[in-house]
Design a protein around this motif. Structure first.
Motif, PDB file in Angstrom:
ATOM      1  N   VAL A 186      12.032  15.904 -10.946  1.00 56.04           N
ATOM      2  CA  VAL A 186      11.904  16.295  -9.544  1.00 56.04           C
ATOM      3  C   VAL A 186      13.103  15.837  -8.718  1.00 56.04           C
ATOM      4  O   VAL A 186      13.110  16.009  -7.507  1.00 56.04           O
ATOM      5  N   ALA A 187      14.096  15.259  -9.354  1.00 56.72           N
ATOM      6  CA  ALA A 187      15.260  14.771  -8.615  1.00 56.72           C
ATOM      7  C   ALA A 187      15.900  15.915  -7.834  1.00 56.72           C
ATOM      8  O   ALA A 187      16.202  16.977  -8.385  1.00 56.72           O
ATOM      9  N   GLY A 188      16.080  15.692  -6.521  1.00 52.68           N
ATOM     10  CA  GLY A 188      16.703  16.695  -5.680  1.00 52.68           C
ATOM     11  C   GLY A 188      15.799  17.838  -5.277  1.00 52.68           C
ATOM     12  O   GLY A 188      16.242  18.758  -4.588  1.00 52.68           O
ATOM     13  N   GLN A 189      14.541  17.801  -5.694  1.00 50.17           N
ATOM     14  CA  GLN A 189      13.614  18.870  -5.340  1.00 50.17           C
ATOM     15  C   GLN A 189      12.582  18.355  -4.346  1.00 50.17           C
ATOM     16  O   GLN A 189      12.360  17.161  -4.212  1.00 50.17           O
ATOM     17  N   SER A 190      11.958  19.269  -3.642  1.00 55.17           N
ATOM     18  CA  SER A 190      11.088  18.916  -2.524  1.00 55.17           C
ATOM     19  C   SER A 190       9.622  18.878  -2.958  1.00 55.17           C
ATOM     20  O   SER A 190       9.167  19.698  -3.756  1.00 55.17           O
ATOM     21  N   VAL A 191       8.904  17.905  -2.395  1.00 57.08           N
ATOM     22  CA  VAL A 191       7.509  17.679  -2.765  1.00 57.08           C
ATOM     23  C   VAL A 191       6.689  17.409  -1.512  1.00 57.08           C
ATOM     24  O   VAL A 191       7.083  16.601  -0.668  1.00 57.08           O
ATOM     25  N   VAL A 192       5.547  18.090  -1.397  1.00 59.35           N
ATOM     26  CA  VAL A 192       4.526  17.722  -0.415  1.00 59.35           C
ATOM     27  C   VAL A 192       3.409  17.005  -1.151  1.00 59.35           C
ATOM     28  O   VAL A 192       2.948  17.469  -2.199  1.00 59.35           O
ATOM     29  N   VAL A 193       2.992  15.871  -0.624  1.00 56.79           N
ATOM     30  CA  VAL A 193       1.801  15.181  -1.101  1.00 56.79           C
ATOM     31  C   VAL A 193       0.763  15.280  -0.003  1.00 56.79           C
ATOM     32  O   VAL A 193       0.994  14.835   1.126  1.00 56.79           O
ATOM     33  N   SER A 194      -0.378  15.881  -0.300  1.00 53.07           N
ATOM     34  CA  SER A 194      -1.430  16.012   0.711  1.00 53.07           C
ATOM     35  C   SER A 194      -2.542  15.017   0.416  1.00 53.07           C
ATOM     36  O   SER A 194      -3.082  14.975  -0.687  1.00 53.07           O
ATOM     37  N   GLY A 195      -2.842  14.180   1.414  1.00 52.77           N
ATOM     38  CA  GLY A 195      -3.899  13.196   1.266  1.00 52.77           C
ATOM     39  C   GLY A 195      -3.357  11.810   0.969  1.00 52.77           C
ATOM     40  O   GLY A 195      -2.956  11.541  -0.169  1.00 52.77           O
ATOM     41  N   PRO A 196      -3.344  10.890   1.962  1.00 56.92           N
ATOM     42  CA  PRO A 196      -2.788   9.553   1.750  1.00 56.92           C
ATOM     43  C   PRO A 196      -3.807   8.530   1.265  1.00 56.92           C
ATOM     44  O   PRO A 196      -3.893   7.418   1.780  1.00 56.92           O
ATOM     45  N   GLY A 197      -4.597   8.920   0.263  1.00 55.43           N
ATOM     46  CA  GLY A 197      -5.432   7.945  -0.429  1.00 55.43           C
ATOM     47  C   GLY A 197      -4.592   7.199  -1.450  1.00 55.43           C
ATOM     48  O   GLY A 197      -3.368   7.366  -1.503  1.00 55.43           O
ATOM     49  N   PRO A 198      -5.213   6.383  -2.294  1.00 57.92           N
ATOM     50  CA  PRO A 198      -4.435   5.614  -3.269  1.00 57.92           C
ATOM     51  C   PRO A 198      -3.557   6.468  -4.174  1.00 57.92           C
ATOM     52  O   PRO A 198      -2.381   6.156  -4.376  1.00 57.92           O
ATOM     53  N   ILE A 199      -4.095   7.565  -4.724  1.00 60.51           N
ATOM     54  CA  ILE A 199      -3.284   8.405  -5.610  1.00 60.51           C
ATOM     55  C   ILE A 199      -2.191   9.111  -4.822  1.00 60.51           C
ATOM     56  O   ILE A 199      -1.039   9.207  -5.271  1.00 60.51           O
ATOM     57  N   GLY A 200      -2.526   9.610  -3.623  1.00 62.22           N
ATOM     58  CA  GLY A 200      -1.518  10.275  -2.807  1.00 62.22           C
ATOM     59  C   GLY A 200      -0.383   9.344  -2.423  1.00 62.22           C
ATOM     60  O   GLY A 200       0.802   9.714  -2.503  1.00 62.22           O
ATOM     61  N   LEU A 201      -0.714   8.126  -2.010  1.00 62.91           N
ATOM     62  CA  LEU A 201       0.327   7.170  -1.649  1.00 62.91           C
ATOM     63  C   LEU A 201       1.181   6.812  -2.861  1.00 62.91           C
ATOM     64  O   LEU A 201       2.407   6.691  -2.762  1.00 62.91           O
ATOM     65  N   MET A 202       0.544   6.663  -4.026  1.00 64.63           N
ATOM     66  CA  MET A 202       1.314   6.404  -5.238  1.00 64.63           C
ATOM     67  C   MET A 202       2.178   7.608  -5.604  1.00 64.63           C
ATOM     68  O   MET A 202       3.300   7.452  -6.094  1.00 64.63           O
ATOM     69  N   ALA A 203       1.677   8.814  -5.358  1.00 66.35           N
ATOM     70  CA  ALA A 203       2.464  10.013  -5.654  1.00 66.35           C
ATOM     71  C   ALA A 203       3.724  10.049  -4.806  1.00 66.35           C
ATOM     72  O   ALA A 203       4.800  10.459  -5.275  1.00 66.35           O
ATOM     73  N   VAL A 204       3.607   9.634  -3.544  1.00 67.12           N
ATOM     74  CA  VAL A 204       4.792   9.530  -2.685  1.00 67.12           C
ATOM     75  C   VAL A 204       5.797   8.558  -3.294  1.00 67.12           C
ATOM     76  O   VAL A 204       6.992   8.862  -3.434  1.00 67.12           O
ATOM     77  N   ALA A 205       5.312   7.381  -3.662  1.00 67.50           N
ATOM     78  CA  ALA A 205       6.197   6.346  -4.190  1.00 67.50           C
ATOM     79  C   ALA A 205       6.871   6.780  -5.486  1.00 67.50           C
ATOM     80  O   ALA A 205       8.079   6.596  -5.665  1.00 67.50           O
ATOM     81  N   VAL A 206       6.083   7.359  -6.399  1.00 70.51           N
ATOM     82  CA  VAL A 206       6.633   7.774  -7.688  1.00 70.51           C
ATOM     83  C   VAL A 206       7.619   8.926  -7.503  1.00 70.51           C
ATOM     84  O   VAL A 206       8.705   8.933  -8.097  1.00 70.51           O
ATOM     85  N   ALA A 207       7.259   9.913  -6.676  1.00 67.75           N
ATOM     86  CA  ALA A 207       8.147  11.057  -6.450  1.00 67.75           C
ATOM     87  C   ALA A 207       9.489  10.593  -5.889  1.00 67.75           C
ATOM     88  O   ALA A 207      10.557  11.048  -6.324  1.00 67.75           O
ATOM     89  N   LYS A 208       9.441   9.684  -4.926  1.00 66.50           N
ATOM     90  CA  LYS A 208      10.687   9.199  -4.330  1.00 66.50           C
ATOM     91  C   LYS A 208      11.489   8.382  -5.326  1.00 66.50           C
ATOM     92  O   LYS A 208      12.723   8.492  -5.398  1.00 66.50           O
ATOM     93  N   ALA A 209      10.795   7.565  -6.128  1.00 67.50           N
ATOM     94  CA  ALA A 209      11.486   6.778  -7.146  1.00 67.50           C
ATOM     95  C   ALA A 209      12.173   7.662  -8.179  1.00 67.50           C
ATOM     96  O   ALA A 209      13.193   7.279  -8.763  1.00 67.50           O
ATOM     97  N   LEU A 210      11.640   8.868  -8.391  1.00 68.97           N
ATOM     98  CA  LEU A 210      12.233   9.816  -9.342  1.00 68.97           C
ATOM     99  C   LEU A 210      13.283  10.704  -8.695  1.00 68.97           C
ATOM    100  O   LEU A 210      13.829  11.587  -9.348  1.00 68.97           O
ATOM    101  N   GLY A 211      13.548  10.495  -7.405  1.00 66.21           N
ATOM    102  CA  GLY A 211      14.643  11.198  -6.753  1.00 66.21           C
ATOM    103  C   GLY A 211      14.266  12.442  -5.990  1.00 66.21           C
ATOM    104  O   GLY A 211      15.153  13.199  -5.572  1.00 66.21           O
ATOM    105  N   ALA A 212      12.977  12.699  -5.783  1.00 61.51           N
ATOM    106  CA  ALA A 212      12.579  13.887  -5.019  1.00 61.51           C
ATOM    107  C   ALA A 212      13.104  13.800  -3.592  1.00 61.51           C
ATOM    108  O   ALA A 212      13.163  12.721  -3.005  1.00 61.51           O
TER     109      ALA A 212
END
Length: 368
Positions: A186-212
């Motif tokens: 996902v590096a350099g690509q755009s991601v929407v995460v809908s829902g800031p529960g535990p999985i959603g917040l982790m999805a934000v963190a992981v996506a950003k760590a992978l360069g999204a």
């Protein structure tokens, strides 16, 4: 190092729906390819709450989990206390985090590496034992002092990772699995995460760590959205204040994003996700809606949009998520909000269920 293992242990046992009692159970003994884990901490997941109140997706002895001496809980970590035959990947005293699922290893899906979609799910009891294990779902889980885990479900945890954060590795693994399924890179690509529960917040963190880039988090609570920014979200959208689809389009030059990771389970979430991705985009669903939802299939077809569903934390995603946490790519401790003692589990469940004091991840610690 030696860990003295007693004959019996304390464990929370599910009786009637919604009723947990603290009881004495025999400490299980590891078989071939298994280890005994002395549990140090266990986090509470929304799925635990669903199992305790309603039963599914737990499946015990071929049916509902009630009054079958079943111990729920699946997001736990601890130390290796005993080794089964043939185990040399771990040694006594190793700190470990766990995956939930150990597939049967013999069905078509397990041979493909999709053990969270094992075709023999729940087949693990006398007369019907094909080797499937899903701790806290089809076998005893982590609301206890000890649990048995297949060696395939373990990953090492470094001493620099706290017990509380180690319980969150499986949640990060679910987010990683979602991104693996929908995108891979996902590096350099755009991601929407809908829902800031535990999985959603982790999805934000992981996506950003992978360069999204950008990572956009949507939700209804400003404090959760602010937490998402700390975990790497480039933009946040409060869906009660703005038209979420229009705002995403504005942020992406009118095209939409490459991927949506849907973690809210909201009734119109799938249709909104379909409208937020660019043509040819992909949407992955990681939440259980409370009711059946209507989906605009024509929009999926017209725009060549792919829709995926995931279960759990497959394809060894937990190991990759653990690496990100160990290397400090994001601060998972931000999601941990409350800690209770083992004998306070019922209170911990109440905090998690009712979101008391804005509880996100509630962790129960075992006595040392």
């Amino acid at each position: 190092m030696e860990i003295k293992v007693p004959e019996t242990m304390k464990a929370w046992v599910l009786g009637d729906p919604g009723v947990l009692t603290l009881e004495e159970k025999p400490v299980p003994k590891p078989g071939r390819g298994e280890v005994l884990v002395k549990i140090d901490a266990v986090a509470i997941c929304a799925t635990d709450l669903e199992i305790i109140e309603n039963g599914p997706p737990a499946l015990i002895q071929g049916g509902l989990p009630f009054n079958k001496n079943f111990t729920p809980g699946h997001e736990y970590m601890g130390r290796v206390a005993a080794l089964g035959e043939g185990v040399d990947e771990y040694k006594i005293g190793d700190r470990v985090a766990v995956e939930i699922h150990a597939g049967c290893g013999r069905c078509e899906r397990c041979r493909e590496g999709m053990y969270t979609s094992c075709l023999n799910y729940g087949q693990n009891y006398p007369g019907h034992d094909k080797g499937h294990r899903a701790n806290g779902f089809t076998t005893d889980g982590g609301f206890a002092e000890y649990a048995i885990n297949n060696v395939n479900t373990l990953c090492h945890v470094g001493d620099d990772v706290s017990d509380e954060v180690a319980t969150l590795i499986v949640t990060a693994g679910t987010a990683m699995y979602a991104l693996d399924t929908v995108a891979g890179l996902v590096a350099g690509q755009s991601v929407v995460v809908s829902g800031p529960g535990p999985i959603g917040l982790m999805a934000v963190a992981v996506a950003k760590a992978l360069g999204a880039n950008p990572v956009i988090l949507t939700g209804t609570r400003d404090n959760r959205l602010e937490l998402g920014k700390k975990l790497g979200a480039d933009y946040t959208i409060n869906v009660r204040e703005k038209d979420v689809v229009q705002t995403v389009k504005e942020l992406t030059g009118g095209e939409g994003v490459h991927y949506v990771v849907e973690c809210s389970g909201a009734p119109n979430a799938v249709n909104e996700a379909t409208s937020m991705v660019k043509r040819g985009g992909r949407v992955v669903l990681a939440a259980f809606p409370k009711k059946q939802v209507e989906v605009d299939v024509a929009a999926l077809v017209r725009n060549n949009i792919s829709l995926f569903g995931i279960r759990g934390e497959g394809r060894s995603a937990v190991h990759r998520a653990a690496s990100l946490i160990s290397e400090g790519r994001f601060d998972a401790s931000l999601i941990h909000t409350h800690t209770f003692e083992f004998d306070e589990l019922l209170t911990a469940l109440k905090y998690s269920r009712e979101r008391i004091d804005d509880a996100i991840k509630v962790v129960v610690k075992m006595p040392k």
